[in-house]
Scaffold this active site. Structure first.
Site, PDB file in Angstrom:
ATOM      1  N   TYR A   1       0.823  -1.211   0.000  1.00 14.22           N
ATOM      2  CA  TYR A   1       0.000   0.000   0.000  1.00 14.22           C
ATOM      3  C   TYR A   1       0.862   1.268   0.000  1.00 14.22           C
ATOM      4  O   TYR A   1       0.393   2.343  -0.336  1.00 14.22           O
ATOM      5  CB  TYR A   1      -0.944   0.032   1.210  1.00 14.22           C
ATOM      6  CG  TYR A   1      -2.072  -0.987   1.143  1.00 14.22           C
ATOM      7  CD1 TYR A   1      -2.160  -1.901   0.108  1.00 14.22           C
ATOM      8  CD2 TYR A   1      -3.056  -1.030   2.133  1.00 14.22           C
ATOM      9  CE1 TYR A   1      -3.177  -2.840   0.048  1.00 14.22           C
ATOM     10  CE2 TYR A   1      -4.081  -1.973   2.082  1.00 14.22           C
ATOM     11  CZ  TYR A   1      -4.127  -2.870   1.035  1.00 14.22           C
ATOM     12  OH  TYR A   1      -5.145  -3.798   0.995  1.00 14.22           O
TER      13      TYR A   1
ATOM     14  N   ASP B   1      -3.741 -18.137   1.697  1.00  8.60           N
ATOM     15  CA  ASP B   1      -4.926 -18.787   1.105  1.00  8.60           C
ATOM     16  C   ASP B   1      -5.514 -19.808   2.080  1.00  8.60           C
ATOM     17  O   ASP B   1      -6.738 -19.910   2.246  1.00  8.60           O
ATOM     18  CB  ASP B   1      -4.606 -19.423  -0.262  1.00  8.60           C
ATOM     19  CG  ASP B   1      -3.192 -19.976  -0.363  1.00  8.60           C
ATOM     20  OD1 ASP B   1      -2.415 -19.808   0.597  1.00  8.60           O
ATOM     21  OD2 ASP B   1      -2.872 -20.595  -1.390  1.00  8.60           O
TER      22      ASP B   1
ATOM     23  N   ASP C   1      -5.640  -6.544   5.721  1.00 12.16           N
ATOM     24  CA  ASP C   1      -6.820  -5.795   5.295  1.00 12.16           C
ATOM     25  C   ASP C   1      -7.927  -6.776   4.899  1.00 12.16           C
ATOM     26  O   ASP C   1      -9.081  -6.674   5.339  1.00 12.16           O
ATOM     27  CB  ASP C   1      -6.415  -4.917   4.099  1.00 12.16           C
ATOM     28  CG  ASP C   1      -7.450  -3.886   3.725  1.00 12.16           C
ATOM     29  OD1 ASP C   1      -8.470  -3.785   4.436  1.00 12.16           O
ATOM     30  OD2 ASP C   1      -7.254  -3.184   2.721  1.00 12.16           O
TER      31      ASP C   1
ATOM     32  N   ASP D   1     -11.451  -8.264   7.307  1.00 15.19           N
ATOM     33  CA  ASP D   1     -12.847  -8.116   6.867  1.00 15.19           C
ATOM     34  C   ASP D   1     -13.534  -9.476   6.819  1.00 15.19           C
ATOM     35  O   ASP D   1     -14.717  -9.601   7.171  1.00 15.19           O
ATOM     36  CB  ASP D   1     -12.916  -7.463   5.481  1.00 15.19           C
ATOM     37  CG  ASP D   1     -13.018  -5.946   5.563  1.00 15.19           C
ATOM     38  OD1 ASP D   1     -12.517  -5.384   6.570  1.00 15.19           O
ATOM     39  OD2 ASP D   1     -13.589  -5.330   4.656  1.00 15.19           O
TER      40      ASP D   1
END
Ligand code: NAD
Length: 343
Positions: A138, A213, A237, A241
């Site tokens: 990021y 994964d 991130d 969520d």
């Protein structure tokens, strides 16, 4: 001296959930000065940038920063030369040197049936995602031409060491380090440094490594197997969520961004500005209230006050409080009343 809290209501449902959170905060901190600043899309409208120097300076000199949420379709753009609300978030985290993002995920018994997952899968889940917040892809160098683009994913040994320490310090039973070491060079360094820190300073805490994964799969198939998950900025991130859905709604999850011993922490819900329901008075304010509890605990060292507020949220839910995202009909104001009544 008064405690100075900078508040950033920003966009969408932000102002609707921050106002009641400030009312609650005032009940716990007697001599508190609240200083509201414009941020995100609202700041782009007013000043042409998501984070002004003035807002950043105010935040830096505060005791803690309470943020609601930024963003919305009004400011969505793929033009790299136009300002975007999220730049404010990244700038604030970087400017305050907050490299450690703590996201606790603890589905409340009263909400077990609000989760899309079966009760027997989520029952007993109590995990913490520790996400590196100021490095990685990021923040790496970006390039863009008409037909190609790149984002550099870069971590230094020092950046990995300090986030690994945050994770080990927060651990109760084990640390799961999540990476993609079978493919990414940056993940191989990540793994090597986490192992170093573990061997040198925290060898009494069990450590495991899981590929991202596989971690994504296990979070929904076997969430009780985790205690502390430590991972990089982008994986964190996404996984946090995903973990949010264990609690039934993203409207339930708080977060704290900490790490700078000489500056304030930043406290905010995990969810975004929910533009689809903004202005209707129906947003779930509980993640905002639980973020306020994290501010009390991690930002102001008011541990028992934080627990009192968290218990009041639990109790309100036990008493039947359900906003729409939890399958009920309670408005933001009714949810606030329910928590105040429990307090
Ligand atoms: P979002 O989290 O805003 O919303 C996702 C879904 O969850 C929506 O249906 C929304 O109505 C619902 N929701 C979220 N919070 C809720 C709450 N408190 N109560 C009830 N329902 C809630 O994510 P999105 O739609 O992907 O993004 C919307 C905007 O928010 C975008 O501009 C995005 O960039 C921004 N965003 C900001 C942050 C932040 O400020 N930290 C985080 C994520 C997204």
């Amino acid at each position: 001296m008064a405690t100075r809290i900078v508040t950033l209501p920003a966009d969408g449902i932000g102002p609707e959930i921050l106002a009641p959170a400030v009312d609650i905060l005032k009940r716990f901190v007697a001599d508190v000065e609240i200083e509201e600043h414009v941020f995100g899309g609202a700041s782009i409208d007013a000043h042409g940038t998501a984070l002004t120097d003035e807002t950043l300076a105010a935040a830096k000199s505060a005791d803690a920063v309470l943020l609601a949420a930024v963003g919305g379709p009004k400011w969505d753009t793929t033009d790299p030369n136009r300002p975007r609300p999220e730049q404010g978030l990244l700038g604030l985290r970087k400017g305050l040197q907050l490299y450690s993002n703590l996201r606790p995920v603890r589905p409340l018994p009263a909400l077990y049936d609000a989760s899309p997952l079966r009760r027997e899968i989520i029952e007993g889940t109590d995990l913490l995602v520790v996400r590196e917040l100021t490095g990685g892809i990021y923040f790496g160098e970006k390039t863009r031409t008409q037909d190609s683009a790149s984002d550099l994913n870069i971590y230094s040994r020092e950046e990995i060491e300090r986030i690994a320490r945050s994770a080990f310090q927060a651990a109760r039973t084990k640390v799961t380090s999540v990476d993609k070491a079978n493919v990414l060079e940056v993940s191989r360094l990540w793994r090597e440094v986490v192992i170093d820190v573990h061997q040198r300073e925290f060898s009494h805490i069990p450590l495991e490594h899981v590929l991202v994964d596989n971690a994504a799969m296990q979070l929904v198939s076997n969430p009780t197997s985790f205690d502390v998950i430590v991972t990089d900025n982008m994986f964190g991130d996404i996984l946090s969520d995903e973990a949010a859905m264990l609690t039934g709604s993203i409207g339930m999850l708080p977060s704290a961004s900490v790490g700078n011993p000489d500056g304030p922490g930043l406290f905010e819900p995990v969810h975004g500005s929910a533009p689809d329901i903004a202005g209707q008075g129906i947003a779930n304010p509980l993640a905002m209230f639980l973020s306020t509890a994290m501010l009390l605990r991690h930002g102001l060292n008011l541990d028992s006050e934080a627990s009192t507020l968290e218990s009041a949220v639990d109790q309100a839910l036990d008493n039947g409080l359900r906003t729409r995202d939890l399958g009920g009909t309670a408005s933001t104001a009714e949810a606030t009343q329910a928590v105040l009544a429990a307090l």
